[in-house]
Design a protein around this motif. Structure first.
Motif, mmCIF file in Angstrom:
data_model
loop_
_atom_site.group_PDB
_atom_site.id
_atom_site.type_symbol
_atom_site.label_atom_id
_atom_site.label_comp_id
_atom_site.label_asym_id
_atom_site.label_seq_id
_atom_site.Cartn_x
_atom_site.Cartn_y
_atom_site.Cartn_z
ATOM 1 N N GLN A 154 0.849 -1.177 0.000
ATOM 2 C CA GLN A 154 0.000 0.000 0.000
ATOM 3 C C GLN A 154 0.889 1.233 0.000
ATOM 4 O O GLN A 154 1.989 1.216 0.555
ATOM 5 N N LYS A 162 1.404 5.328 0.899
ATOM 6 C CA LYS A 162 0.960 6.393 1.797
ATOM 7 C C LYS A 162 1.804 7.632 1.520
ATOM 8 O O LYS A 162 2.885 7.551 0.951
ATOM 9 N N THR A 200 5.238 9.457 -2.274
ATOM 10 C CA THR A 200 4.284 8.417 -1.952
ATOM 11 C C THR A 200 5.110 7.205 -1.567
ATOM 12 O O THR A 200 5.911 6.717 -2.365
ATOM 13 N N TRP A 201 4.977 6.761 -0.333
ATOM 14 C CA TRP A 201 5.804 5.685 0.199
ATOM 15 C C TRP A 201 4.991 4.411 0.343
ATOM 16 O O TRP A 201 3.790 4.448 0.547
ATOM 17 N N ARG A 202 5.677 3.294 0.306
ATOM 18 C CA ARG A 202 5.074 2.023 0.683
ATOM 19 C C ARG A 202 4.701 2.135 2.164
ATOM 20 O O ARG A 202 5.416 2.749 2.941
ATOM 21 N N SER A 203 3.665 1.481 2.565
ATOM 22 C CA SER A 203 3.297 1.474 3.986
ATOM 23 C C SER A 203 3.806 0.213 4.670
ATOM 24 O O SER A 203 3.440 -0.060 5.805
ATOM 25 N N THR A 204 4.661 -0.539 3.998
ATOM 26 C CA THR A 204 5.094 -1.843 4.506
ATOM 27 C C THR A 204 6.550 -1.875 4.962
ATOM 28 O O THR A 204 7.069 -2.958 5.260
ATOM 29 N N ASP A 258 11.551 -4.313 3.859
ATOM 30 C CA ASP A 258 10.176 -4.792 3.922
ATOM 31 C C ASP A 258 10.254 -6.299 4.159
ATOM 32 O O ASP A 258 10.600 -7.067 3.262
#
Length: 166
Positions: A3, A5, A25-29, A52
């Motif tokens: 996802q 964020k 926009t970053w990964r949320s993981t 991750d």
């Protein structure tokens, strides 16, 4: 699929204030994020290391002089089981090496980036299980020390490294 964020990078103005350098926009993981000179390229500017665990993915971004991220070096197929990753000077080099640790098994691996940007191991083994926090710190010697802390017992141990990965 990760996802995405919102996120941002900020530059310290030197007076306690910060300027926004880059909105992303970053990964949320991402499970672990570190900074350091991992590639060994002579630069006063650190790189940013992202791990991750679920994806078994590492990305290392270089930051330019204006504070913007350059295209990342991506390393796939990394073990998905690391609980702790710590950067430090474990071999006495100018660049930072990495210590990977699995809390439940006590398995550890010292790794660094080679000139092609690939991770390789220079030492591994087993330590006591259950360390919640591992901190690398300099004490003025050639190699960084490690502090191990267990929250449940309140136990803390300090160790020196020897440059050989043990």
């Amino acid at each position: 699929m990760a996802q995405l964020k919102g996120g941002a990078l900020y530059k310290n103005k030197g007076n306690g204030e910060f300027d926004t350098v880059q909105d992303n926009t970053w990964r949320s993981t991402w499970d672990i994020i570190l900074s350091g000179n991992f590639s060994g390229q002579f630069s006063p500017i650190d790189e940013i290391f992202y791990y991750d665990a679920e994806a078994g993915l590492i990305r290392i971004y270089q930051v330019d002089a204006s504070g913007k991220l350059k295209a990342p070096k991506t390393i796939n197929n990394v073990s998905k089981k690391w609980d702790t990753i710590v950067s430090g000077s474990f071999r006495g080099q100018q660049k930072k090496e990495l210590l990977f640790y699995k809390k439940n098994t006590g398995y550890y691996k010292f790794m660094e980036l080679n000139s092609q940007g690939e991770l390789y191991s220079f030492g591994d083994g087993r330590w006591k299980t259950g360390w919640d926090i591992i901190l690398s710190f300099s004490y003025g010697g050639s190699y960084d020390c490690l502090a191990f802390y267990n929250k449940q017992t309140g136990n803390m141990k300090l160790f020196t490294t020897n440059g050989q990965g043990d």
